[in-house]
Design an enzyme around this catalytic site. Sequence first.
Site, PDB file in Angstrom:
ATOM      1  N   ARG A 281       0.856  -1.184   0.000  1.00  0.00           N
ATOM      2  CA  ARG A 281       0.000   0.000   0.000  1.00  0.00           C
ATOM      3  C   ARG A 281       0.892   1.235   0.000  1.00  0.00           C
ATOM      4  O   ARG A 281       1.985   1.220   0.586  1.00  0.00           O
ATOM      5  CB  ARG A 281      -0.899   0.020   1.248  1.00  0.00           C
ATOM      6  CG  ARG A 281      -2.089  -0.937   1.193  1.00  0.00           C
ATOM      7  CD  ARG A 281      -3.140  -0.487   0.169  1.00  0.00           C
ATOM      8  NE  ARG A 281      -4.333  -1.319   0.175  1.00  0.00           N
ATOM      9  CZ  ARG A 281      -4.554  -2.348  -0.633  1.00  0.00           C
ATOM     10  NH1 ARG A 281      -3.640  -2.702  -1.526  1.00  0.00           N
ATOM     11  NH2 ARG A 281      -5.695  -3.012  -0.578  1.00  0.00           N
TER      12      ARG A 281
ATOM     13  N   HIS B 194      -2.086   0.333  -9.808  1.00  0.00           N
ATOM     14  CA  HIS B 194      -2.651  -0.613  -8.834  1.00  0.00           C
ATOM     15  C   HIS B 194      -3.236  -1.855  -9.536  1.00  0.00           C
ATOM     16  O   HIS B 194      -4.411  -2.189  -9.375  1.00  0.00           O
ATOM     17  CB  HIS B 194      -3.725   0.099  -7.987  1.00  0.00           C
ATOM     18  CG  HIS B 194      -3.968  -0.580  -6.661  1.00  0.00           C
ATOM     19  ND1 HIS B 194      -4.166   0.117  -5.496  1.00  0.00           N
ATOM     20  CD2 HIS B 194      -4.038  -1.889  -6.317  1.00  0.00           C
ATOM     21  CE1 HIS B 194      -4.364  -0.733  -4.508  1.00  0.00           C
ATOM     22  NE2 HIS B 194      -4.278  -1.957  -4.988  1.00  0.00           N
TER      23      HIS B 194
HETATM   24  C1  GLV Z   1      -5.668  -4.985  -3.913  1.00  0.00           C
HETATM   25  O1  GLV Z   1      -4.953  -4.066  -3.632  1.00  0.00           O
HETATM   26  C2  GLV Z   1      -6.288  -5.825  -2.935  1.00  0.00           C
HETATM   27  O2  GLV Z   1      -6.241  -5.481  -1.746  1.00  0.00           O
HETATM   28  O3  GLV Z   1      -6.828  -6.871  -3.312  1.00  0.00           O
END
Ligand code: GLV
Length: 307
Positions: free
Chosen positions: A222, A270
Site C-alpha cells: 500500500r 494498482h
Molecule cells: C488490492 O490491492 C487488494 O487489496 O486486493
Amino acid sequence: MLYLYAPQEADVYQALLSRAMPGREVRVWPEPVDAASVRYAVVWGPPPGFFAGMRRLEAVFVLGAGVDKLMARDDLPSSVAVVRLTDAGMAQQMLEYALYGVLHAQRRMGEYQHQQSAAQWRPLPARLASQTRIGVLGLGEIGGKVAMGLATLGYRVRGWSRSGKPLEGVAACKGETGLEDLLADSDILLNILPATADTRGLLNERRLQGLPKGAFIINAGRGEQLDQNAVLGLLERGHLAGALLDVFSEEPLPVSHPLWRHPAVLVTPHIAAMTLPEEAVSQITANLAALVRGEKPAGLVERARGY
Ligand code: GLV
C-alpha cells in the site's frame, strides 16, 4: 439478502453470485433495498454510509485482499464479520509482477533503456540470480508464495513477517532488528504487507537509507507504507537505482506528481494482483457456507490485528 457493491463488472459478479448461491436473493447497488433485510454484503470500496441501517448484517465479504479502507470506516459495527480474499488467483499475478521488477533490476533493463535512447551499445557486467538478494516484506498467502517462487528461481530471498514464519528456501526474520538486517541485505526490496497501524509509514527515509547503495524497490503493498518523497530524494542522490511502484499514498497518482516522470521509476495503476471474478466468487461462496455452518472462514479479519 446479499447486497453487492462492485465498482467494476457488477453484472459479472451478480451473475456469478446468483449462479453460485441459487437459494439466495442477490441485489446490486445502486438498486435501492430495505437495509434491514441485508444479511451479507459483497463489496469493494462502498461509498460512505453504505452500511447505515443494515442492522441484521452478519458478514461483509471483500472483493480484494486488503481491508485497510474498510477497517478505517465508522459505519461498520465491530460485531459484523469481515472476510477478505486469500490468494484467489492473486499470488500468481503478484509473483509475475514481482518477477518483472526483479528482472528489470537484475538484468539492468533500466540502464539498457537509457543506453538505447542514446543508441549506445555497451554491455554491462552480468548479475546472476544467485548473487541477487531480495527482501520480501509480508509472507502471507500472497507474499509467502511470491517469496518461495523467487527462491525457486535461484534468487537469495529473505522474508520479514510478524511471526517470522519459516518458508522453504526463504530466510525468515521478524521484529525491528530483523527488518534492519533484511534492508541492509536487499538489492531488491519487495513490499507486499497489508496496511495496518503497524505497517503505515514503515518504509520511511531512515529505514530506506539502510538499503545498500544501488537498491531497487518494488511496492505492491500500500502507498501509505512507503515515503514517496524519500524515494525521490534517494533516487536523486543515487542511493536507490530505481523503483517499480503499483500503489501510492494518493490514487490515482496526481498527474503533476514527479514519480510519473522520473526516468528510473516505473509506475503502474494498482494492477499488480487484480481480483478475478470467478475465483473471488468461488472463495466467497465457500466462506459464506463455512460461516453458516458456524465455522471460521478463510480470510476472516482479526480486527485488532487489522487484516
Ligand atoms: C488490492 O490491492 C487488494 O487489496 O486486493
